[in-house]
Design a protein around this motif. Structure first.
Motif, PDB file in Angstrom:
ATOM      1  N   GLY A  55     -41.294 -12.145 -29.371  1.00  0.00           N
ATOM      2  CA  GLY A  55     -42.414 -11.325 -29.793  1.00  0.00           C
ATOM      3  C   GLY A  55     -43.574 -12.129 -30.340  1.00  0.00           C
ATOM      4  O   GLY A  55     -44.612 -11.554 -30.687  1.00  0.00           O
ATOM      5  N   GLY A  56     -43.422 -13.449 -30.397  1.00  0.00           N
ATOM      6  CA  GLY A  56     -44.423 -14.284 -31.019  1.00  0.00           C
ATOM      7  C   GLY A  56     -45.591 -14.668 -30.130  1.00  0.00           C
ATOM      8  O   GLY A  56     -46.596 -15.175 -30.630  1.00  0.00           O
ATOM      9  N   ILE A  70     -50.238  -5.214 -26.454  1.00  0.00           N
ATOM     10  CA  ILE A  70     -48.807  -5.072 -26.206  1.00  0.00           C
ATOM     11  C   ILE A  70     -48.048  -5.336 -27.501  1.00  0.00           C
ATOM     12  O   ILE A  70     -48.440  -6.185 -28.304  1.00  0.00           O
ATOM     13  N   SER A  71     -46.968  -4.606 -27.707  1.00  0.00           N
ATOM     14  CA  SER A  71     -46.139  -4.799 -28.887  1.00  0.00           C
ATOM     15  C   SER A  71     -44.705  -4.397 -28.558  1.00  0.00           C
ATOM     16  O   SER A  71     -44.455  -3.732 -27.552  1.00  0.00           O
ATOM     17  N   ARG A  72     -43.776  -4.813 -29.407  1.00  0.00           N
ATOM     18  CA  ARG A  72     -42.384  -4.428 -29.183  1.00  0.00           C
ATOM     19  C   ARG A  72     -41.738  -4.011 -30.488  1.00  0.00           C
ATOM     20  O   ARG A  72     -42.055  -4.528 -31.560  1.00  0.00           O
ATOM     21  N   ASN A  73     -40.827  -3.057 -30.378  1.00  0.00           N
ATOM     22  CA  ASN A  73     -40.039  -2.578 -31.501  1.00  0.00           C
ATOM     23  C   ASN A  73     -38.581  -2.652 -31.067  1.00  0.00           C
ATOM     24  O   ASN A  73     -38.065  -1.735 -30.429  1.00  0.00           O
ATOM     25  N   ASN A  74     -37.938  -3.751 -31.399  1.00  0.00           N
ATOM     26  CA  ASN A  74     -36.567  -3.958 -30.940  1.00  0.00           C
ATOM     27  C   ASN A  74     -35.596  -2.937 -31.531  1.00  0.00           C
ATOM     28  O   ASN A  74     -34.595  -2.598 -30.903  1.00  0.00           O
ATOM     29  N   ALA A  75     -35.887  -2.450 -32.724  1.00  0.00           N
ATOM     30  CA  ALA A  75     -35.026  -1.443 -33.341  1.00  0.00           C
ATOM     31  C   ALA A  75     -34.986  -0.169 -32.505  1.00  0.00           C
ATOM     32  O   ALA A  75     -33.976   0.539 -32.487  1.00  0.00           O
ATOM     33  N   LYS A  76     -36.096   0.139 -31.828  1.00  0.00           N
ATOM     34  CA  LYS A  76     -36.162   1.303 -30.951  1.00  0.00           C
ATOM     35  C   LYS A  76     -35.932   0.952 -29.488  1.00  0.00           C
ATOM     36  O   LYS A  76     -35.993   1.831 -28.628  1.00  0.00           O
ATOM     37  N   ASN A  77     -35.696  -0.330 -29.206  1.00  0.00           N
ATOM     38  CA  ASN A  77     -35.458  -0.799 -27.849  1.00  0.00           C
ATOM     39  C   ASN A  77     -36.611  -0.406 -26.921  1.00  0.00           C
ATOM     40  O   ASN A  77     -36.401   0.001 -25.774  1.00  0.00           O
ATOM     41  N   THR A  78     -37.834  -0.557 -27.425  1.00  0.00           N
ATOM     42  CA  THR A  78     -39.018  -0.076 -26.723  1.00  0.00           C
ATOM     43  C   THR A  78     -40.163  -1.072 -26.834  1.00  0.00           C
ATOM     44  O   THR A  78     -40.346  -1.710 -27.874  1.00  0.00           O
ATOM     45  N   VAL A  79     -40.931  -1.185 -25.759  1.00  0.00           N
ATOM     46  CA  VAL A  79     -42.164  -1.963 -25.725  1.00  0.00           C
ATOM     47  C   VAL A  79     -43.316  -1.011 -25.448  1.00  0.00           C
ATOM     48  O   VAL A  79     -43.172  -0.054 -24.673  1.00  0.00           O
ATOM     49  N   TYR A  80     -44.467  -1.273 -26.063  1.00  0.00           N
ATOM     50  CA  TYR A  80     -45.618  -0.401 -25.939  1.00  0.00           C
ATOM     51  C   TYR A  80     -46.805  -1.141 -25.349  1.00  0.00           C
ATOM     52  O   TYR A  80     -46.946  -2.355 -25.498  1.00  0.00           O
ATOM     53  N   LEU A  81     -47.680  -0.391 -24.697  1.00  0.00           N
ATOM     54  CA  LEU A  81     -48.966  -0.906 -24.263  1.00  0.00           C
ATOM     55  C   LEU A  81     -50.028   0.082 -24.714  1.00  0.00           C
ATOM     56  O   LEU A  81     -50.156   1.168 -24.141  1.00  0.00           O
ATOM     57  N   GLN A  82     -50.759  -0.277 -25.761  1.00  0.00           N
ATOM     58  CA  GLN A  82     -51.858   0.538 -26.244  1.00  0.00           C
ATOM     59  C   GLN A  82     -53.095   0.207 -25.427  1.00  0.00           C
ATOM     60  O   GLN A  82     -53.514  -0.952 -25.376  1.00  0.00           O
ATOM     61  N   MET A  83     -53.689   1.203 -24.808  1.00  0.00           N
ATOM     62  CA  MET A  83     -54.837   1.020 -23.937  1.00  0.00           C
ATOM     63  C   MET A  83     -56.015   1.793 -24.508  1.00  0.00           C
ATOM     64  O   MET A  83     -55.972   3.023 -24.599  1.00  0.00           O
ATOM     65  N   THR A 103     -35.991 -19.848 -21.118  1.00  0.00           N
ATOM     66  CA  THR A 103     -37.268 -20.530 -21.269  1.00  0.00           C
ATOM     67  C   THR A 103     -38.381 -19.609 -21.749  1.00  0.00           C
ATOM     68  O   THR A 103     -39.471 -20.085 -22.071  1.00  0.00           O
ATOM     69  N   LEU A 104     -38.139 -18.297 -21.797  1.00  0.00           N
ATOM     70  CA  LEU A 104     -39.161 -17.335 -22.176  1.00  0.00           C
ATOM     71  C   LEU A 104     -38.993 -16.838 -23.602  1.00  0.00           C
ATOM     72  O   LEU A 104     -39.536 -15.786 -23.956  1.00  0.00           O
ATOM     73  N   PHE A 105     -38.269 -17.573 -24.417  1.00  0.00           N
ATOM     74  CA  PHE A 105     -38.112 -17.151 -25.796  1.00  0.00           C
ATOM     75  C   PHE A 105     -39.452 -17.153 -26.530  1.00  0.00           C
ATOM     76  O   PHE A 105     -39.755 -16.236 -27.297  1.00  0.00           O
ATOM     77  N   SER A 106     -40.257 -18.183 -26.267  1.00  0.00           N
ATOM     78  CA  SER A 106     -41.510 -18.353 -26.993  1.00  0.00           C
ATOM     79  C   SER A 106     -42.752 -18.229 -26.124  1.00  0.00           C
ATOM     80  O   SER A 106     -43.865 -18.350 -26.633  1.00  0.00           O
ATOM     81  N   VAL A 107     -42.596 -18.008 -24.834  1.00  0.00           N
ATOM     82  CA  VAL A 107     -43.723 -17.855 -23.925  1.00  0.00           C
ATOM     83  C   VAL A 107     -43.458 -16.678 -23.003  1.00  0.00           C
ATOM     84  O   VAL A 107     -42.335 -16.170 -22.917  1.00  0.00           O
ATOM     85  N   CYS A 108     -44.497 -16.233 -22.290  1.00  0.00           N
ATOM     86  CA  CYS A 108     -44.313 -15.243 -21.235  1.00  0.00           C
ATOM     87  C   CYS A 108     -45.318 -15.511 -20.132  1.00  0.00           C
ATOM     88  O   CYS A 108     -46.336 -16.176 -20.343  1.00  0.00           O
ATOM     89  N   LEU A 109     -45.014 -14.982 -18.948  1.00  0.00           N
ATOM     90  CA  LEU A 109     -45.807 -15.236 -17.758  1.00  0.00           C
ATOM     91  C   LEU A 109     -46.213 -13.931 -17.088  1.00  0.00           C
ATOM     92  O   LEU A 109     -45.434 -12.976 -17.044  1.00  0.00           O
ATOM     93  N   LEU A 110     -47.437 -13.904 -16.560  1.00  0.00           N
ATOM     94  CA  LEU A 110     -47.917 -12.762 -15.792  1.00  0.00           C
ATOM     95  C   LEU A 110     -47.650 -13.004 -14.310  1.00  0.00           C
ATOM     96  O   LEU A 110     -48.550 -12.968 -13.470  1.00  0.00           O
ATOM     97  N   ASP A 111     -46.400 -13.243 -14.016  1.00  0.00           N
ATOM     98  CA  ASP A 111     -45.948 -13.557 -12.667  1.00  0.00           C
ATOM     99  C   ASP A 111     -44.785 -12.628 -12.341  1.00  0.00           C
ATOM    100  O   ASP A 111     -43.734 -12.702 -12.982  1.00  0.00           O
ATOM    101  N   ARG A 112     -44.954 -11.765 -11.354  1.00  0.00           N
ATOM    102  CA  ARG A 112     -43.922 -10.771 -11.054  1.00  0.00           C
ATOM    103  C   ARG A 112     -42.599 -11.399 -10.651  1.00  0.00           C
ATOM    104  O   ARG A 112     -41.543 -10.785 -10.845  1.00  0.00           O
ATOM    105  N   LEU A 113     -42.619 -12.610 -10.124  1.00  0.00           N
ATOM    106  CA  LEU A 113     -41.387 -13.251  -9.696  1.00  0.00           C
ATOM    107  C   LEU A 113     -40.513 -13.676 -10.871  1.00  0.00           C
ATOM    108  O   LEU A 113     -39.339 -13.986 -10.688  1.00  0.00           O
TER     109      LEU A 113
END
Length: 128
Positions: A55-56, A70-83, A103-113
């Motif tokens: 989440g960092g 974008i945000s996440r609430n792990n307690a609710k097992n849900t991710v949100y996208l406020q637009m 490898t995605l613990f601290s990063v994320c990618l906008l790559d569908r693959l």
């Protein structure tokens, strides 16, 4: 059975706001990076935003920076996208996706693959 279910889409006027939700079932979201993608008619599927497993770290497409969060609430097992400040160009089917990669613990990618699991999508229409 691992599932992702999007909700919150609908018809909104330009300048309006929507909050999309991505709820996970069959697995705990804590160990997954999450991405939001969208596909407009006649266009390919593009990355919109993502959040790392921790989440960092978050990333956004240039077209939505400053408007989407974008945000996440792990307690609710849900991710949100406020637009916010939605534009007609935002009209698309929006999908959430999950990636289980160490490898995605601290990063994320906008790559569908990168992503292994996908929801069914929710329609967002921005029109007068």
């Amino acid at each position: 059975q691992l599932q992702l279910v999007e909700s919150g889409g609908g018809l909104v006027q330009p300048g309006g706001s929507l909050r999309l939700s991505c709820a996970a079932s069959g697995f705990t979201l804590d160990y997954y990076a999450i991405g939001w993608f969208r596909q407009a008619p006649g266009k390919g599927r593009e990355g919109v935003s993502c959040i790392s497993t921790s989440g960092g770290t978050t990333n956004y497409a240039g077209s939505v920076k400053g408007r989407f969060t974008i945000s996440r609430n792990n307690a609710k097992n849900t991710v949100y996208l406020q637009m916010n400040n939605l534009k007609p160009e935002d009209t698309a089917i929006y999908y959430c996706a999950a990636a289980n990669r160490v490898t995605l613990f601290s990063v994320c990618l906008l790559d569908r693959l990168t992503y292994d699991y996908w929801g069914q999508g929710t329609q967002v229409t921005v029109s007068s």
